[in-house]
Design a protein around this motif. Structure first.
Motif, PDB file in Angstrom:
ATOM      1  N   TYR A  69       0.819  -1.208   0.000  1.00  0.00           N
ATOM      2  CA  TYR A  69       0.000   0.000   0.000  1.00  0.00           C
ATOM      3  C   TYR A  69       0.856   1.262   0.000  1.00  0.00           C
ATOM      4  O   TYR A  69       0.442   2.300  -0.519  1.00  0.00           O
ATOM      5  CB  TYR A  69      -0.903   0.069   1.232  1.00  0.00           C
ATOM      6  CG  TYR A  69      -1.934  -1.007   1.393  1.00  0.00           C
ATOM      7  CD1 TYR A  69      -2.200  -1.937   0.406  1.00  0.00           C
ATOM      8  CD2 TYR A  69      -2.672  -1.101   2.566  1.00  0.00           C
ATOM      9  CE1 TYR A  69      -3.156  -2.917   0.578  1.00  0.00           C
ATOM     10  CE2 TYR A  69      -3.638  -2.070   2.739  1.00  0.00           C
ATOM     11  CZ  TYR A  69      -3.868  -2.973   1.736  1.00  0.00           C
ATOM     12  OH  TYR A  69      -4.825  -3.940   1.915  1.00  0.00           O
ATOM     13  N   LEU A  70       2.029   1.209   0.598  1.00  0.00           N
ATOM     14  CA  LEU A  70       2.870   2.390   0.766  1.00  0.00           C
ATOM     15  C   LEU A  70       3.180   3.092  -0.560  1.00  0.00           C
ATOM     16  O   LEU A  70       2.978   4.307  -0.661  1.00  0.00           O
ATOM     17  CB  LEU A  70       4.151   2.031   1.512  1.00  0.00           C
ATOM     18  CG  LEU A  70       5.065   3.191   1.855  1.00  0.00           C
ATOM     19  CD1 LEU A  70       4.343   4.181   2.769  1.00  0.00           C
ATOM     20  CD2 LEU A  70       6.331   2.688   2.511  1.00  0.00           C
ATOM     21  N   PRO A  71       3.643   2.376  -1.590  1.00  0.00           N
ATOM     22  CA  PRO A  71       3.883   3.084  -2.853  1.00  0.00           C
ATOM     23  C   PRO A  71       2.612   3.696  -3.447  1.00  0.00           C
ATOM     24  O   PRO A  71       2.666   4.762  -4.062  1.00  0.00           O
ATOM     25  CB  PRO A  71       4.431   2.002  -3.787  1.00  0.00           C
ATOM     26  CG  PRO A  71       4.927   0.928  -2.904  1.00  0.00           C
ATOM     27  CD  PRO A  71       4.097   0.996  -1.664  1.00  0.00           C
ATOM     28  N   VAL A  72       1.481   3.048  -3.246  1.00  0.00           N
ATOM     29  CA  VAL A  72       0.218   3.601  -3.750  1.00  0.00           C
ATOM     30  C   VAL A  72      -0.097   4.902  -3.020  1.00  0.00           C
ATOM     31  O   VAL A  72      -0.505   5.890  -3.636  1.00  0.00           O
ATOM     32  CB  VAL A  72      -0.922   2.582  -3.594  1.00  0.00           C
ATOM     33  CG1 VAL A  72      -2.251   3.179  -4.013  1.00  0.00           C
ATOM     34  CG2 VAL A  72      -0.637   1.321  -4.400  1.00  0.00           C
ATOM     35  N   PHE A  73       0.109   4.934  -1.719  1.00  0.00           N
ATOM     36  CA  PHE A  73      -0.134   6.164  -0.964  1.00  0.00           C
ATOM     37  C   PHE A  73       0.854   7.261  -1.333  1.00  0.00           C
ATOM     38  O   PHE A  73       0.494   8.432  -1.417  1.00  0.00           O
ATOM     39  CB  PHE A  73      -0.066   5.905   0.545  1.00  0.00           C
ATOM     40  CG  PHE A  73      -1.254   5.199   1.096  1.00  0.00           C
ATOM     41  CD1 PHE A  73      -2.535   5.596   0.774  1.00  0.00           C
ATOM     42  CD2 PHE A  73      -1.099   4.126   1.949  1.00  0.00           C
ATOM     43  CE1 PHE A  73      -3.648   4.946   1.290  1.00  0.00           C
ATOM     44  CE2 PHE A  73      -2.192   3.464   2.472  1.00  0.00           C
ATOM     45  CZ  PHE A  73      -3.468   3.884   2.143  1.00  0.00           C
ATOM     46  N   LEU A  74       2.116   6.879  -1.537  1.00  0.00           N
ATOM     47  CA  LEU A  74       3.137   7.877  -1.862  1.00  0.00           C
ATOM     48  C   LEU A  74       2.899   8.516  -3.224  1.00  0.00           C
ATOM     49  O   LEU A  74       3.204   9.695  -3.415  1.00  0.00           O
ATOM     50  CB  LEU A  74       4.530   7.259  -1.806  1.00  0.00           C
ATOM     51  CG  LEU A  74       5.034   6.869  -0.414  1.00  0.00           C
ATOM     52  CD1 LEU A  74       6.391   6.206  -0.501  1.00  0.00           C
ATOM     53  CD2 LEU A  74       5.096   8.092   0.491  1.00  0.00           C
ATOM     54  N   THR A  75       2.383   7.765  -4.179  1.00  0.00           N
ATOM     55  CA  THR A  75       2.101   8.329  -5.495  1.00  0.00           C
ATOM     56  C   THR A  75       0.764   9.055  -5.521  1.00  0.00           C
ATOM     57  O   THR A  75       0.488   9.803  -6.441  1.00  0.00           O
ATOM     58  CB  THR A  75       2.110   7.243  -6.585  1.00  0.00           C
ATOM     59  OG1 THR A  75       1.136   6.246  -6.283  1.00  0.00           O
ATOM     60  CG2 THR A  75       3.488   6.619  -6.715  1.00  0.00           C
ATOM     61  N   SER A 116      -6.228   9.607  -9.092  1.00  0.00           N
ATOM     62  CA  SER A 116      -6.839   9.195 -10.354  1.00  0.00           C
ATOM     63  C   SER A 116      -7.727   7.974 -10.109  1.00  0.00           C
ATOM     64  O   SER A 116      -7.583   7.268  -9.112  1.00  0.00           O
ATOM     65  CB  SER A 116      -5.769   8.874 -11.400  1.00  0.00           C
ATOM     66  OG  SER A 116      -5.107   7.673 -11.085  1.00  0.00           O
ATOM     67  N   THR A 117      -8.604   7.738 -11.037  1.00  0.00           N
ATOM     68  CA  THR A 117      -9.504   6.599 -10.927  1.00  0.00           C
ATOM     69  C   THR A 117      -8.734   5.287 -10.972  1.00  0.00           C
ATOM     70  O   THR A 117      -9.067   4.342 -10.252  1.00  0.00           O
ATOM     71  CB  THR A 117     -10.538   6.639 -12.070  1.00  0.00           C
ATOM     72  OG1 THR A 117     -11.145   7.921 -12.079  1.00  0.00           O
ATOM     73  CG2 THR A 117     -11.596   5.593 -11.889  1.00  0.00           C
ATOM     74  N   LEU A 161      -7.002   4.720  -7.593  1.00  0.00           N
ATOM     75  CA  LEU A 161      -8.015   4.390  -6.589  1.00  0.00           C
ATOM     76  C   LEU A 161      -8.521   2.962  -6.797  1.00  0.00           C
ATOM     77  O   LEU A 161      -8.709   2.218  -5.837  1.00  0.00           O
ATOM     78  CB  LEU A 161      -9.173   5.384  -6.656  1.00  0.00           C
ATOM     79  CG  LEU A 161     -10.207   5.296  -5.548  1.00  0.00           C
ATOM     80  CD1 LEU A 161      -9.567   5.554  -4.191  1.00  0.00           C
ATOM     81  CD2 LEU A 161     -11.333   6.289  -5.808  1.00  0.00           C
ATOM     82  N   GLY A 162      -8.686   2.569  -8.045  1.00  0.00           N
ATOM     83  CA  GLY A 162      -9.085   1.195  -8.354  1.00  0.00           C
ATOM     84  C   GLY A 162      -8.034   0.188  -7.925  1.00  0.00           C
ATOM     85  O   GLY A 162      -8.358  -0.885  -7.403  1.00  0.00           O
ATOM     86  N   ILE A 163      -6.758   0.517  -8.138  1.00  0.00           N
ATOM     87  CA  ILE A 163      -5.665  -0.358  -7.695  1.00  0.00           C
ATOM     88  C   ILE A 163      -5.694  -0.500  -6.184  1.00  0.00           C
ATOM     89  O   ILE A 163      -5.540  -1.603  -5.649  1.00  0.00           O
ATOM     90  CB  ILE A 163      -4.304   0.191  -8.179  1.00  0.00           C
ATOM     91  CG1 ILE A 163      -4.182   0.032  -9.688  1.00  0.00           C
ATOM     92  CG2 ILE A 163      -3.148  -0.502  -7.468  1.00  0.00           C
ATOM     93  CD1 ILE A 163      -2.988   0.742 -10.287  1.00  0.00           C
ATOM     94  N   PHE A 164      -5.907   0.613  -5.485  1.00  0.00           N
ATOM     95  CA  PHE A 164      -5.962   0.560  -4.026  1.00  0.00           C
ATOM     96  C   PHE A 164      -7.097  -0.343  -3.544  1.00  0.00           C
ATOM     97  O   PHE A 164      -6.900  -1.194  -2.680  1.00  0.00           O
ATOM     98  CB  PHE A 164      -6.124   1.967  -3.448  1.00  0.00           C
ATOM     99  CG  PHE A 164      -6.342   1.977  -1.967  1.00  0.00           C
ATOM    100  CD1 PHE A 164      -5.306   1.667  -1.099  1.00  0.00           C
ATOM    101  CD2 PHE A 164      -7.590   2.276  -1.433  1.00  0.00           C
ATOM    102  CE1 PHE A 164      -5.507   1.654   0.264  1.00  0.00           C
ATOM    103  CE2 PHE A 164      -7.794   2.274  -0.070  1.00  0.00           C
ATOM    104  CZ  PHE A 164      -6.749   1.969   0.783  1.00  0.00           C
ATOM    105  N   PHE A 165      -8.294  -0.177  -4.106  1.00  0.00           N
ATOM    106  CA  PHE A 165      -9.424  -1.009  -3.694  1.00  0.00           C
ATOM    107  C   PHE A 165      -9.215  -2.474  -4.063  1.00  0.00           C
ATOM    108  O   PHE A 165      -9.622  -3.376  -3.315  1.00  0.00           O
ATOM    109  CB  PHE A 165     -10.732  -0.486  -4.266  1.00  0.00           C
ATOM    110  CG  PHE A 165     -11.251   0.720  -3.542  1.00  0.00           C
ATOM    111  CD1 PHE A 165     -11.371   0.728  -2.163  1.00  0.00           C
ATOM    112  CD2 PHE A 165     -11.611   1.854  -4.237  1.00  0.00           C
ATOM    113  CE1 PHE A 165     -11.841   1.831  -1.482  1.00  0.00           C
ATOM    114  CE2 PHE A 165     -12.087   2.971  -3.568  1.00  0.00           C
ATOM    115  CZ  PHE A 165     -12.197   2.964  -2.191  1.00  0.00           C
ATOM    116  N   ALA A 166      -8.557  -2.734  -5.183  1.00  0.00           N
ATOM    117  CA  ALA A 166      -8.244  -4.117  -5.558  1.00  0.00           C
ATOM    118  C   ALA A 166      -7.260  -4.729  -4.568  1.00  0.00           C
ATOM    119  O   ALA A 166      -7.401  -5.900  -4.181  1.00  0.00           O
ATOM    120  CB  ALA A 166      -7.679  -4.165  -6.974  1.00  0.00           C
TER     121      ALA A 166
END
Length: 62
Positions: free
Chosen positions: A22-28, A32-33, A36-41
């Motif tokens: 999750y950390l790289p997703v939060f840092l970037t 964008s949709t 956000l979709g990657i995070f929910f997946a």
């Protein structure tokens, strides 16, 4: 029954270690949709892994 134990073990460890992804997703950013979709997946996959790995013997208190 060996396959079931392996699946449970993998589920437990994936569910335990996946939040570090999750950390790289939060840092970037979640601006964008797609992100956000990657995070929910990732969250959905994490929940699934925790459900599968719930009966892992190493996770039970002694």
């Amino acid at each position: 029954m060996y396959l079931g134990e392996t699946v449970t073990t993998v589920g437990f460890w994936v569910g335990t270690l996946l939040p570090f992804v999750y950390l790289p997703v939060f840092l970037t950013g979640l601006n964008s949709t797609t992100r956000l979709g990657i995070f929910f997946a990732l969250v959905a996959f994490n929940v699934l892994a925790l459900v599968v790995g719930h009966d892992y013997p190493g996770s039970q208190p002694q």
